[in-house]
Motif scaffolding. Structure first.
Motif, short mmCIF file in Angstrom:
data_model
loop_
_atom_site.label_atom_id
_atom_site.label_comp_id
_atom_site.label_asym_id
_atom_site.label_seq_id
_atom_site.Cartn_x
_atom_site.Cartn_y
_atom_site.Cartn_z
N ILE A 142 31.95 49.91 37.37
CA ILE A 142 31.11 50.55 36.36
C ILE A 142 31.78 50.28 35.02
N TYR A 143 31.02 49.71 34.08
CA TYR A 143 31.62 49.33 32.81
C TYR A 143 30.63 49.50 31.67
N GLY A 144 31.17 49.53 30.46
CA GLY A 144 30.35 49.63 29.26
C GLY A 144 30.22 48.27 28.61
N ALA A 145 30.90 48.08 27.52
CA ALA A 145 30.81 46.84 26.76
C ALA A 145 31.52 45.70 27.49
N SER A 146 31.02 44.49 27.23
CA SER A 146 31.68 43.29 27.73
C SER A 146 31.52 42.20 26.68
N THR A 147 32.38 41.18 26.79
CA THR A 147 32.26 40.06 25.87
C THR A 147 31.02 39.25 26.23
N ARG A 148 30.61 38.38 25.33
CA ARG A 148 29.46 37.51 25.61
C ARG A 148 29.91 36.12 26.07
N SER A 149 31.16 36.03 26.48
CA SER A 149 31.70 34.76 26.96
C SER A 149 31.25 34.51 28.41
N ILE A 150 31.57 33.32 28.90
CA ILE A 150 31.33 33.01 30.31
C ILE A 150 32.68 32.66 30.91
N PRO A 151 33.23 33.48 31.79
CA PRO A 151 32.66 34.73 32.27
C PRO A 151 32.82 35.84 31.23
N ALA A 152 31.94 36.83 31.34
CA ALA A 152 32.07 38.01 30.48
C ALA A 152 33.35 38.75 30.91
N VAL A 153 34.03 39.35 29.95
CA VAL A 153 35.25 40.11 30.22
C VAL A 153 34.97 41.56 29.85
N THR A 154 35.39 42.47 30.73
CA THR A 154 35.18 43.88 30.48
C THR A 154 36.37 44.70 30.93
N SER A 155 36.55 45.84 30.31
CA SER A 155 37.52 46.85 30.75
C SER A 155 36.72 47.92 31.49
N PRO A 156 36.87 48.00 32.80
CA PRO A 156 36.05 48.93 33.58
C PRO A 156 36.32 50.38 33.23
N GLU A 157 35.29 51.21 33.45
CA GLU A 157 35.44 52.65 33.32
C GLU A 157 35.79 53.26 34.67
N GLU A 158 35.25 52.65 35.74
CA GLU A 158 35.50 53.15 37.09
C GLU A 158 35.36 52.00 38.07
N ILE A 159 36.17 52.05 39.14
CA ILE A 159 36.11 51.03 40.18
C ILE A 159 36.09 51.74 41.54
N ILE A 160 35.14 51.35 42.37
CA ILE A 160 35.08 51.82 43.76
C ILE A 160 35.47 50.63 44.63
N VAL A 161 36.47 50.82 45.50
CA VAL A 161 37.02 49.75 46.33
C VAL A 161 36.41 49.83 47.72
N PHE A 162 35.90 48.70 48.21
CA PHE A 162 35.35 48.60 49.55
C PHE A 162 36.26 47.66 50.34
N CYS A 163 37.08 48.23 51.21
CA CYS A 163 38.00 47.43 52.02
C CYS A 163 37.27 46.87 53.23
N THR A 164 37.64 45.65 53.62
CA THR A 164 37.06 45.04 54.81
C THR A 164 37.80 45.54 56.04
N GLU A 165 37.25 45.27 57.20
CA GLU A 165 37.88 45.69 58.46
C GLU A 165 39.30 45.15 58.57
N GLU A 166 39.51 43.88 58.17
CA GLU A 166 40.84 43.29 58.24
C GLU A 166 41.82 44.02 57.34
N GLN A 167 41.36 44.49 56.18
CA GLN A 167 42.25 45.16 55.24
C GLN A 167 42.59 46.57 55.69
N THR A 168 41.74 47.20 56.49
CA THR A 168 42.00 48.57 56.92
C THR A 168 42.70 48.66 58.26
N SER A 169 42.75 47.57 59.03
CA SER A 169 43.37 47.62 60.35
C SER A 169 44.67 46.82 60.42
N SER A 170 45.28 46.59 59.28
CA SER A 170 46.52 45.81 59.24
C SER A 170 47.65 46.55 59.95
#
Length: 179
Positions: A142-170
């Motif tokens: 979730i983010y507000g402003a971003s640059t108009r470059s390619i790729p756009a660069v942004t400083s996020p306001e919030e991040i939700i992490v979705f771990c894969t099965e491999e990452q959670t069963s290590s």
């Protein structure tokens, strides 16, 4: 790898779906009015991630993500299975994608600048704080402003992490105190 497409719009109606025997199922059909695609239907299942477990109502502004490689019926209005849904707040944007070790999205359109990102604003999909490395993961950003470059660069306001099965069963999981 899948590409996840965001659809911004306003909920027009929410209809419970029925099974073949006409009993109400656990799935809902959200009819959403969008400015770019017209009317779109989203099937919302118990597996749909809903940010902050928000209960939506007609008139709510949302962003819903679907997998562009998932099969869909060739009907109008288009019907997609919603993988993620969140309330759309004016001035904010949302991205859901795999971000590599340099925080570049898989589709190459967004890079995260985490230099001033407060770590307490990163959570697992179950709402718990996430203290690990944010690269090489599926992230809802979730983010507000971003640059108009390619790729756009942004400083996020919030991040939700979705771990894969491999990452959670290590086998290398170790407890680290949060003090």
């Amino acid at each position: 790898m899948s590409q996840f497409i965001p659809v911004y719009g306003t909920i027009h109606s929410i209809t419970p779906m029925t099974n073949a025997d006409q009993t109400v199922s656990c799935n809902l059909m959200f009819t959403v009015s969008t400015s770019s695609m017209g009317t779109v239907n989203f099937m919302v299942t118990p597996n749909t991630y809903v940010k902050d477990q928000k209960t939506f109502r007609p008139g709510d502004s949302i962003v819903a993500f679907y997998d562009s490689q998932a099969p869909v019926p060739l009907i109008y209005p288009p019907q997609y299975e919603a993988l993620l849904m969140a309330e759309h707040v004016p001035g904010q944007s949302a991205a859901f994608d795999f971000f590599d070790e340099s925080y570049l999205s898989y589709d190459g359109t967004l890079r995260l600048n985490l230099s001033a990102f407060p770590r307490q604003n990163s959570h697992l999909s179950n709402g718990q704080y996430y203290m690990g490395f944010l690269g090489n993961k599926y992230l809802l950003v979730i983010y507000g402003a971003s640059t108009r470059s390619i790729p756009a660069v942004t400083s996020p306001e919030e991040i939700i992490v979705f771990c894969t099965e491999e990452q959670t069963s290590s086998d290398e999981n170790t407890a680290v105190p949060l003090s």
